[in-house]
Motif scaffolding. Structure first.
Motif, PDB file in Angstrom:
ATOM      1  N   GLY A  15       0.574  -1.468  -0.143  1.00 16.79           N
ATOM      2  CA  GLY A  15      -0.167   0.349   0.393  1.00 16.79           C
ATOM      3  C   GLY A  15       0.920   1.250  -0.241  1.00 16.79           C
ATOM      4  N   GLU A  16       0.510   2.825   1.169  1.00 18.01           N
ATOM      5  CA  GLU A  16       1.298   3.193   0.517  1.00 18.01           C
ATOM      6  C   GLU A  16       1.655   3.543   2.399  1.00 18.01           C
ATOM      7  OE1 GLU A  16      -2.027   6.441  -0.632  1.00 18.01           O
ATOM      8  OE2 GLU A  16      -1.442   6.291  -2.203  1.00 18.01           O
ATOM      9  N   ARG A  17       1.427   2.702   2.823  1.00 16.83           N
ATOM     10  CA  ARG A  17       1.764   3.158   4.156  1.00 16.83           C
ATOM     11  C   ARG A  17       2.581   2.229   5.248  1.00 16.83           C
ATOM     12  NH1 ARG A  17      -0.179   8.060   4.946  1.00 16.83           N
ATOM     13  NH2 ARG A  17       0.662   9.142   7.534  1.00 16.83           N
ATOM     14  N   SER A  18       3.434   1.379   4.146  1.00 22.28           N
ATOM     15  CA  SER A  18       3.899  -0.175   4.883  1.00 22.28           C
ATOM     16  C   SER A  18       5.044  -0.449   4.455  1.00 22.28           C
ATOM     17  CB  SER A  18       3.020  -1.337   5.319  1.00 22.28           C
ATOM     18  OG  SER A  18       1.486  -0.387   6.055  1.00 22.28           O
ATOM     19  N   LEU A  19       6.059  -0.977   4.790  1.00 23.63           N
ATOM     20  CA  LEU A  19       7.250  -1.707   4.024  1.00 23.63           C
ATOM     21  C   LEU A  19       7.330  -2.662   5.194  1.00 23.63           C
ATOM     22  CD1 LEU A  19      10.097   1.187   3.960  1.00 23.63           C
ATOM     23  CD2 LEU A  19       8.381   0.561   2.138  1.00 23.63           C
ATOM     24  N   GLY A  44      -1.195   7.844  10.906  1.00 20.56           N
ATOM     25  CA  GLY A  44      -1.054   9.522  10.856  1.00 20.56           C
ATOM     26  C   GLY A  44       0.483   9.940  11.056  1.00 20.56           C
ATOM     27  N   ARG A  45       0.507  10.684  11.700  1.00 17.51           N
ATOM     28  CA  ARG A  45       2.397  11.142  12.752  1.00 17.51           C
ATOM     29  C   ARG A  45       3.128  10.016  12.837  1.00 17.51           C
ATOM     30  NH1 ARG A  45       1.137  16.929  14.624  1.00 17.51           N
ATOM     31  NH2 ARG A  45       0.287  15.113  15.858  1.00 17.51           N
ATOM     32  N   GLU A  46       2.089   8.481  13.302  1.00 18.27           N
ATOM     33  CA  GLU A  46       3.259   7.612  14.148  1.00 18.27           C
ATOM     34  C   GLU A  46       3.657   6.871  13.094  1.00 18.27           C
ATOM     35  OE1 GLU A  46       2.306   5.596  17.741  1.00 18.27           O
ATOM     36  OE2 GLU A  46       1.296   4.217  16.571  1.00 18.27           O
ATOM     37  N   ARG A  47       4.970   6.347  13.318  1.00 16.30           N
ATOM     38  CA  ARG A  47       5.483   5.204  12.634  1.00 16.30           C
ATOM     39  C   ARG A  47       6.062   4.281  13.779  1.00 16.30           C
ATOM     40  NH1 ARG A  47       3.688   8.757   9.710  1.00 16.30           N
ATOM     41  NH2 ARG A  47       5.403  10.063   8.514  1.00 16.30           N
ATOM     42  N   THR A  48       5.753   3.355  13.189  1.00 17.11           N
ATOM     43  CA  THR A  48       5.793   1.808  13.992  1.00 17.11           C
ATOM     44  C   THR A  48       7.046   0.968  13.363  1.00 17.11           C
ATOM     45  OG1 THR A  48       3.948   1.690  15.464  1.00 17.11           O
ATOM     46  CG2 THR A  48       5.359   0.073  15.241  1.00 17.11           C
ATOM     47  N   LEU A  49       8.478   0.358  14.167  1.00 16.37           N
ATOM     48  CA  LEU A  49       9.064  -0.404  13.590  1.00 16.37           C
ATOM     49  C   LEU A  49       9.078  -1.595  14.200  1.00 16.37           C
ATOM     50  CD1 LEU A  49      11.065  -1.493  11.525  1.00 16.37           C
ATOM     51  CD2 LEU A  49      12.863  -0.587  13.547  1.00 16.37           C
ATOM     52  N   SER A  98       6.049  14.791  15.083  1.00 12.89           N
ATOM     53  CA  SER A  98       6.673  15.550  15.223  1.00 12.89           C
ATOM     54  C   SER A  98       6.809  15.813  16.392  1.00 12.89           C
ATOM     55  CB  SER A  98       4.571  16.201  15.408  1.00 12.89           C
ATOM     56  OG  SER A  98       4.073  15.260  16.151  1.00 12.89           O
ATOM     57  N   SER A  99       7.070  14.730  17.681  1.00 17.37           N
ATOM     58  CA  SER A  99       7.942  14.617  18.674  1.00 17.37           C
ATOM     59  C   SER A  99       8.528  13.838  18.655  1.00 17.37           C
ATOM     60  CB  SER A  99       6.450  14.534  19.408  1.00 17.37           C
ATOM     61  OG  SER A  99       5.969  15.604  19.713  1.00 17.37           O
ATOM     62  N   PRO A 100       9.891  13.685  18.150  1.00 20.07           N
ATOM     63  CA  PRO A 100      10.548  12.097  17.773  1.00 20.07           C
ATOM     64  C   PRO A 100      10.965  11.874  19.216  1.00 20.07           C
ATOM     65  CG  PRO A 100      11.871  13.552  16.472  1.00 20.07           C
ATOM     66  CD  PRO A 100      10.440  14.041  16.447  1.00 20.07           C
ATOM     67  N   GLU A 101      10.846  12.807  20.463  1.00 20.12           N
ATOM     68  CA  GLU A 101      11.811  12.505  21.690  1.00 20.12           C
ATOM     69  C   GLU A 101      10.706  11.108  22.658  1.00 20.12           C
ATOM     70  OE1 GLU A 101      10.004  16.137  21.936  1.00 20.12           O
ATOM     71  OE2 GLU A 101      11.091  15.271  20.294  1.00 20.12           O
TER      72      GLU A 101
END
Length: 232
Positions: A15-19, A44-49, A98-101
């Motif tokens: 899709g457009e939002r997964s690797l 959204g703005r959350e990234r999860t590995l 937006s707040s990677p820390e």
């Protein structure tokens, strides 16, 4: 970072939002031998590995220590951990772009085994043959914490040979044996209770950087050993 020479692997775009990472690995005869699988997703703005590392012949050396987060570097250095390890480590890492820390990580290791392992918590134990598991994590709401268990098949300290040793450990949070001792309860199969002085010292607000161990051996030169140790 811990550099690895990868020789194969497959990357899929879903899709457009997964690797999706499939079987990224070092050479068969590499040391360490590492196979990585995982997925990077965006909501959204959350990234999860999500990650899974199958590791063989990983040596606990300065190269590995330098690649660890600061919260673990100090622990590993102070405990003088050493040896060669193998097993599976899985988990997930999430952050808001937006707040990677403000990130969170959760991980666990299973089917972990080690040889020529060593640790120094005031008593130097070396040439250990052991297996075990662990789980840990950290987030803005909860500082780094780690717990697990180790079954020591063989190990040496001074001139004493330890066999059939069981260690239940905790870092950054109260050890379950301490919590049970306050209630007058014993760990199943053990007659030992940590003393009152330890129960008072090892409260939740005082163990952020404290490594705690419940130790049991049914066969130390024909005798039984039970005890509780902690290291600040």
């Amino acid at each position: 970072p811990y550099p690895l020479d990868l020789v194969k692997g497959r990357l899929e775009i879903v899709g457009e939002r997964s690797l999706v990472f499939r079987d990224f690995s070092t050479a068969e005869d590499a040391k360490p031998r590492v196979v990585f699988n995982g997925a990077l997703t965006m909501t959204g703005r959350e990234r999860t590995l999500g990650f899974a590392f199958d590791v063989k012949d990983l040596k606990f050396d300065d190269k590995l220590v330098d690649a660890l987060p600061p919260s673990l570097q100090g622990f590993v250095t102070n405990m003088k951990l050493g040896g060669t390890y193998r097993g599976l480590v899985e988990g997930s890492y999430s952050f808001d772009e937006s707040s990677p820390e403000r990130f969170s990580i959760a991980y666990h290791g299973k089917d972990i085994s080690a040889d020529e392992a060593s640790v120094d918590f005031g008593v130097y134990i070396h040439d250990m043959l052991a297996k075990g598991s662990f789980a840990g994590g950290m987030s803005p709401e909860r500082p780094h914490h780690l717990d697990g268990e180790v079954q020591v098949e063989s190990g040496w300290f001074n001139r004493l040979h330890l066999t059939k040793g069981d260690i239940d450990f905790a870092l950054g949070e109260e050890h379950p044996a301490i919590q049970m001792a306050r209630k007058g309860e014993k760990v199943e199969g053990r007659d030992y209770l940590p003393p009152a002085s330890m129960q008072e010292r090892l409260t939740s607000g005082k163990v952020k950087d404290t490594f705690q161990m419940l130790v049991h051996s049914p066969d130390l030169y024909g005798g039984v050993v039970d005890g509780f140790l902690y290291v600040d």
